[in-house]
Design a protein around this motif. Sequence first.
Motif, PDB file in Angstrom:
ATOM      1  N   VAL A  23       0.824  -1.217   0.000  1.00 15.17           N
ATOM      2  CA  VAL A  23       0.000   0.000   0.000  1.00 15.17           C
ATOM      3  C   VAL A  23       0.855   1.264   0.000  1.00 15.17           C
ATOM      4  CG1 VAL A  23      -2.003  -1.116   1.062  1.00 15.17           C
ATOM      5  CG2 VAL A  23      -0.295  -0.059   2.540  1.00 15.17           C
ATOM      6  N   ASN A  24       1.972   1.240   0.712  1.00 17.17           N
ATOM      7  CA  ASN A  24       2.819   2.434   0.769  1.00 17.17           C
ATOM      8  C   ASN A  24       3.554   2.671  -0.544  1.00 17.17           C
ATOM      9  OD1 ASN A  24       3.036   3.779   3.656  1.00 17.17           O
ATOM     10  ND2 ASN A  24       2.810   1.589   3.993  1.00 17.17           N
ATOM     11  N   ILE A  25       4.131   1.616  -1.115  1.00 14.88           N
ATOM     12  CA  ILE A  25       4.844   1.766  -2.394  1.00 14.88           C
ATOM     13  C   ILE A  25       3.869   2.169  -3.498  1.00 14.88           C
ATOM     14  CG2 ILE A  25       6.113   0.513  -4.194  1.00 14.88           C
ATOM     15  CD1 ILE A  25       7.458  -1.104  -1.935  1.00 14.88           C
ATOM     16  N   SER A  26       2.661   1.586  -3.480  1.00 12.37           N
ATOM     17  CA  SER A  26       1.649   1.928  -4.495  1.00 12.37           C
ATOM     18  C   SER A  26       1.294   3.403  -4.440  1.00 12.37           C
ATOM     19  CB  SER A  26       0.383   1.083  -4.288  1.00 12.37           C
ATOM     20  OG  SER A  26       0.661  -0.283  -4.451  1.00 12.37           O
ATOM     21  N   LEU A  27       1.040   3.896  -3.222  1.00  7.64           N
ATOM     22  CA  LEU A  27       0.657   5.304  -3.071  1.00  7.64           C
ATOM     23  C   LEU A  27       1.810   6.236  -3.435  1.00  7.64           C
ATOM     24  CD1 LEU A  27      -1.792   6.943  -2.380  1.00  7.64           C
ATOM     25  CD2 LEU A  27      -1.120   6.918   0.015  1.00  7.64           C
ATOM     26  N   CYS A  67       4.372   8.117   3.713  1.00  4.81           N
ATOM     27  CA  CYS A  67       4.487   6.723   3.267  1.00  4.81           C
ATOM     28  C   CYS A  67       5.945   6.268   3.216  1.00  4.81           C
ATOM     29  CB  CYS A  67       3.838   6.556   1.894  1.00  4.81           C
ATOM     30  SG  CYS A  67       2.057   6.790   1.882  1.00  4.81           S
ATOM     31  N   ILE A  68       6.835   7.133   2.729  1.00  2.00           N
ATOM     32  CA  ILE A  68       8.269   6.806   2.696  1.00  2.00           C
ATOM     33  C   ILE A  68       8.775   6.557   4.115  1.00  2.00           C
ATOM     34  CG2 ILE A  68      10.576   7.724   2.210  1.00  2.00           C
ATOM     35  CD1 ILE A  68       9.287   9.242  -0.169  1.00  2.00           C
ATOM     36  N   ASN A  69       8.337   7.402   5.031  1.00  2.00           N
ATOM     37  CA  ASN A  69       8.733   7.241   6.427  1.00  2.00           C
ATOM     38  C   ASN A  69       8.201   5.935   7.014  1.00  2.00           C
ATOM     39  OD1 ASN A  69       9.911   8.183   8.940  1.00  2.00           O
ATOM     40  ND2 ASN A  69       7.830   8.542   9.632  1.00  2.00           N
ATOM     41  N   GLY A  70       6.980   5.549   6.613  1.00  2.00           N
ATOM     42  CA  GLY A  70       6.410   4.276   7.056  1.00  2.00           C
ATOM     43  C   GLY A  70       7.271   3.101   6.622  1.00  2.00           C
ATOM     44  N   LEU A  71       7.767   3.153   5.386  1.00  2.00           N
ATOM     45  CA  LEU A  71       8.650   2.091   4.888  1.00  2.00           C
ATOM     46  C   LEU A  71       9.981   2.091   5.638  1.00  2.00           C
ATOM     47  CD1 LEU A  71       8.094   2.467   1.026  1.00  2.00           C
ATOM     48  CD2 LEU A  71       7.138   0.707   2.532  1.00  2.00           C
ATOM     49  N   TYR A  72      10.498   3.264   5.901  1.00  6.19           N
ATOM     50  CA  TYR A  72      11.771   3.418   6.632  1.00  6.19           C
ATOM     51  C   TYR A  72      11.663   2.841   8.044  1.00  6.19           C
ATOM     52  CZ  TYR A  72      14.984   6.087   9.676  1.00  6.19           C
ATOM     53  OH  TYR A  72      15.888   6.470  10.637  1.00  6.19           O
ATOM     54  N   GLY A  73      10.606   3.222   8.769  1.00  4.07           N
ATOM     55  CA  GLY A  73      10.452   2.769  10.151  1.00  4.07           C
ATOM     56  C   GLY A  73      10.213   1.284  10.283  1.00  4.07           C
ATOM     57  N   PRO A 131      -0.429   2.413  11.959  1.00  5.43           N
ATOM     58  CA  PRO A 131      -0.272   3.593  11.079  1.00  5.43           C
ATOM     59  C   PRO A 131       0.285   3.299   9.688  1.00  5.43           C
ATOM     60  CG  PRO A 131       0.451   4.114  13.295  1.00  5.43           C
ATOM     61  CD  PRO A 131       0.225   2.635  13.269  1.00  5.43           C
ATOM     62  N   PRO A 132       1.341   2.458   9.542  1.00  4.92           N
ATOM     63  CA  PRO A 132       1.863   2.215   8.190  1.00  4.92           C
ATOM     64  C   PRO A 132       0.861   1.526   7.259  1.00  4.92           C
ATOM     65  CG  PRO A 132       3.468   1.555   9.848  1.00  4.92           C
ATOM     66  CD  PRO A 132       2.184   1.804  10.570  1.00  4.92           C
ATOM     67  N   VAL A 133      -0.114   0.805   7.842  1.00  2.81           N
ATOM     68  CA  VAL A 133      -1.143   0.164   7.023  1.00  2.81           C
ATOM     69  C   VAL A 133      -2.314   1.112   6.798  1.00  2.81           C
ATOM     70  CG1 VAL A 133      -2.847  -1.710   6.922  1.00  2.81           C
ATOM     71  CG2 VAL A 133      -0.553  -2.170   7.779  1.00  2.81           C
ATOM     72  N   ILE A 134      -2.769   1.734   7.883  1.00  3.27           N
ATOM     73  CA  ILE A 134      -3.979   2.554   7.836  1.00  3.27           C
ATOM     74  C   ILE A 134      -3.773   3.867   7.084  1.00  3.27           C
ATOM     75  CG2 ILE A 134      -5.633   3.843   9.252  1.00  3.27           C
ATOM     76  CD1 ILE A 134      -6.078   0.828   9.249  1.00  3.27           C
ATOM     77  N   ASN A 135      -2.632   4.534   7.303  1.00  2.71           N
ATOM     78  CA  ASN A 135      -2.423   5.847   6.681  1.00  2.71           C
ATOM     79  C   ASN A 135      -2.636   5.860   5.169  1.00  2.71           C
ATOM     80  OD1 ASN A 135      -1.857   6.778   9.213  1.00  2.71           O
ATOM     81  ND2 ASN A 135       0.301   7.216   8.853  1.00  2.71           N
ATOM     82  N   PRO A 136      -1.962   4.994   4.395  1.00  4.04           N
ATOM     83  CA  PRO A 136      -2.158   5.017   2.937  1.00  4.04           C
ATOM     84  C   PRO A 136      -3.586   4.642   2.541  1.00  4.04           C
ATOM     85  CG  PRO A 136      -0.205   3.752   3.518  1.00  4.04           C
ATOM     86  CD  PRO A 136      -0.957   3.987   4.786  1.00  4.04           C
ATOM     87  N   ILE A 137      -4.190   3.685   3.258  1.00  5.10           N
ATOM     88  CA  ILE A 137      -5.541   3.248   2.920  1.00  5.10           C
ATOM     89  C   ILE A 137      -6.556   4.352   3.202  1.00  5.10           C
ATOM     90  CG2 ILE A 137      -7.390   1.617   3.510  1.00  5.10           C
ATOM     91  CD1 ILE A 137      -5.199  -0.478   4.031  1.00  5.10           C
ATOM     92  N   VAL A 138      -6.470   4.952   4.402  1.00  2.00           N
ATOM     93  CA  VAL A 138      -7.408   6.009   4.775  1.00  2.00           C
ATOM     94  C   VAL A 138      -7.276   7.204   3.842  1.00  2.00           C
ATOM     95  CG1 VAL A 138      -7.951   7.734   6.541  1.00  2.00           C
ATOM     96  CG2 VAL A 138      -7.640   5.361   7.198  1.00  2.00           C
ATOM     97  N   TYR A 139      -6.043   7.646   3.605  1.00  2.00           N
ATOM     98  CA  TYR A 139      -5.845   8.800   2.730  1.00  2.00           C
ATOM     99  C   TYR A 139      -6.195   8.463   1.288  1.00  2.00           C
ATOM    100  CZ  TYR A 139      -3.716  11.802   6.234  1.00  2.00           C
ATOM    101  OH  TYR A 139      -3.510  12.602   7.316  1.00  2.00           O
ATOM    102  N   GLY A 140      -5.903   7.243   0.888  1.00  2.00           N
ATOM    103  CA  GLY A 140      -6.236   6.821  -0.468  1.00  2.00           C
ATOM    104  C   GLY A 140      -7.727   6.821  -0.735  1.00  2.00           C
ATOM    105  N   LEU A 141      -8.509   6.502   0.296  1.00  2.00           N
ATOM    106  CA  LEU A 141      -9.964   6.462   0.148  1.00  2.00           C
ATOM    107  C   LEU A 141     -10.602   7.837   0.332  1.00  2.00           C
ATOM    108  CD1 LEU A 141     -10.787   3.165   2.092  1.00  2.00           C
ATOM    109  CD2 LEU A 141     -10.810   3.502  -0.379  1.00  2.00           C
ATOM    110  N   LYS A 142     -10.030   8.654   1.231  1.00  2.00           N
ATOM    111  CA  LYS A 142     -10.672   9.923   1.579  1.00  2.00           C
ATOM    112  C   LYS A 142     -10.259  11.090   0.677  1.00  2.00           C
ATOM    113  CE  LYS A 142     -13.100  10.881   4.464  1.00  2.00           C
ATOM    114  NZ  LYS A 142     -14.571  10.974   4.423  1.00  2.00           N
ATOM    115  N   LEU A 143      -9.012  11.088   0.200  1.00  2.00           N
ATOM    116  CA  LEU A 143      -8.581  12.187  -0.657  1.00  2.00           C
ATOM    117  C   LEU A 143      -9.077  11.943  -2.080  1.00  2.00           C
ATOM    118  CD1 LEU A 143      -4.952  12.836   0.621  1.00  2.00           C
ATOM    119  CD2 LEU A 143      -7.017  14.091   1.165  1.00  2.00           C
TER     120      LEU A 143
END
Length: 312
Positions: free
Chosen positions: A39-43, A65-71, A279-291
């Motif tokens: 989800v992070n790489i896709s976004l 998202c980059i930070n999510g992958l880093y952490g 957060p690393p799972v939810i952030n891209p999904i939530v923003y992907g759906l809401k924005l």
Amino acid sequence: MNNTLFLTIFSLSGFNETINHRVYIFFLALLCYCVILLVNISLILIIIFDQNLHEPMYIFLCNLCINGLYGTAGFYPKFLYDLLSSSHVISYAGCLLQVFVIYSYASIDFSILVLMAYDRYVAICRPLEYHSVMTKHRVAVLVFFSWLVPLSCEVTLIVLTSTLELCGSHIEKLYCANWSVVKLACTSTITNNIVGFIVIFFYLGHDVFIVCTYVQLVKSSLKSTEGRKKFMQTCVPHLLCLFNVSAALLFDLMYSRYGSKSVSQSLKNFMAIQFLTIPPVINPIVYGLKLTKVRNRIISLCVKKKQVKVSS
């Protein structure tokens, strides 16, 4: 030989509670990490390759998202390895590196959430000034410092921790945490405590700033239908992300210092990894759906894929 081992290797006792369910936890953690990567790489790729998404809000989201992958890279590979291993140890250097990556990730998360709050404040409360305030140069500078400041803070903490003489090697967690290492010190840790609390209060200040910003956003958004729509689309997911990260980190930081030993290790483990899992799972999904722009781009890509399959 024993003294050298004692000083250069830490044992992670948090894995003692996973013995009976190790295989299930491994596959669940592996699935979670694969989802995080997907989800992070896709976004990130969607935002990079779509010129329409080269706006401040999406640039900040890309960095989130980059930070999510880093952490998560600082946690999951070692965690998955340990689940399949009979010994749960980590080297001194590896431990400090893990502390640096995981806690700089958390700090960078807060910094980027502050930038996103500021961006929404300007967009909703000062819409006519938005493009003159959020210029490309200013956005680049803000992103740069959102990474530089947390990394510098964490370097300072790591340097202070590395100077301590340690009298123990037993860490009651699934991964290395700065305070878990500091507690093992034979010498005074006053400086570490003072600097640690300064950093904690500095990032609590980020929370206060975001809350104050959202008070202004709520007041402004209630004045118009368009303002309410913008608030629901971009600010609600932001608040959900902030609440989750803040609650998990506050529990982890406060419990490691003042927590009761009566709390089960399973609960401690769950709360310790929550900010590395949700957060690393939810952030891209939530923003992907809401924005709206991101959602429309994802839908258009899916439609194109179906059309290609049908035509072939």
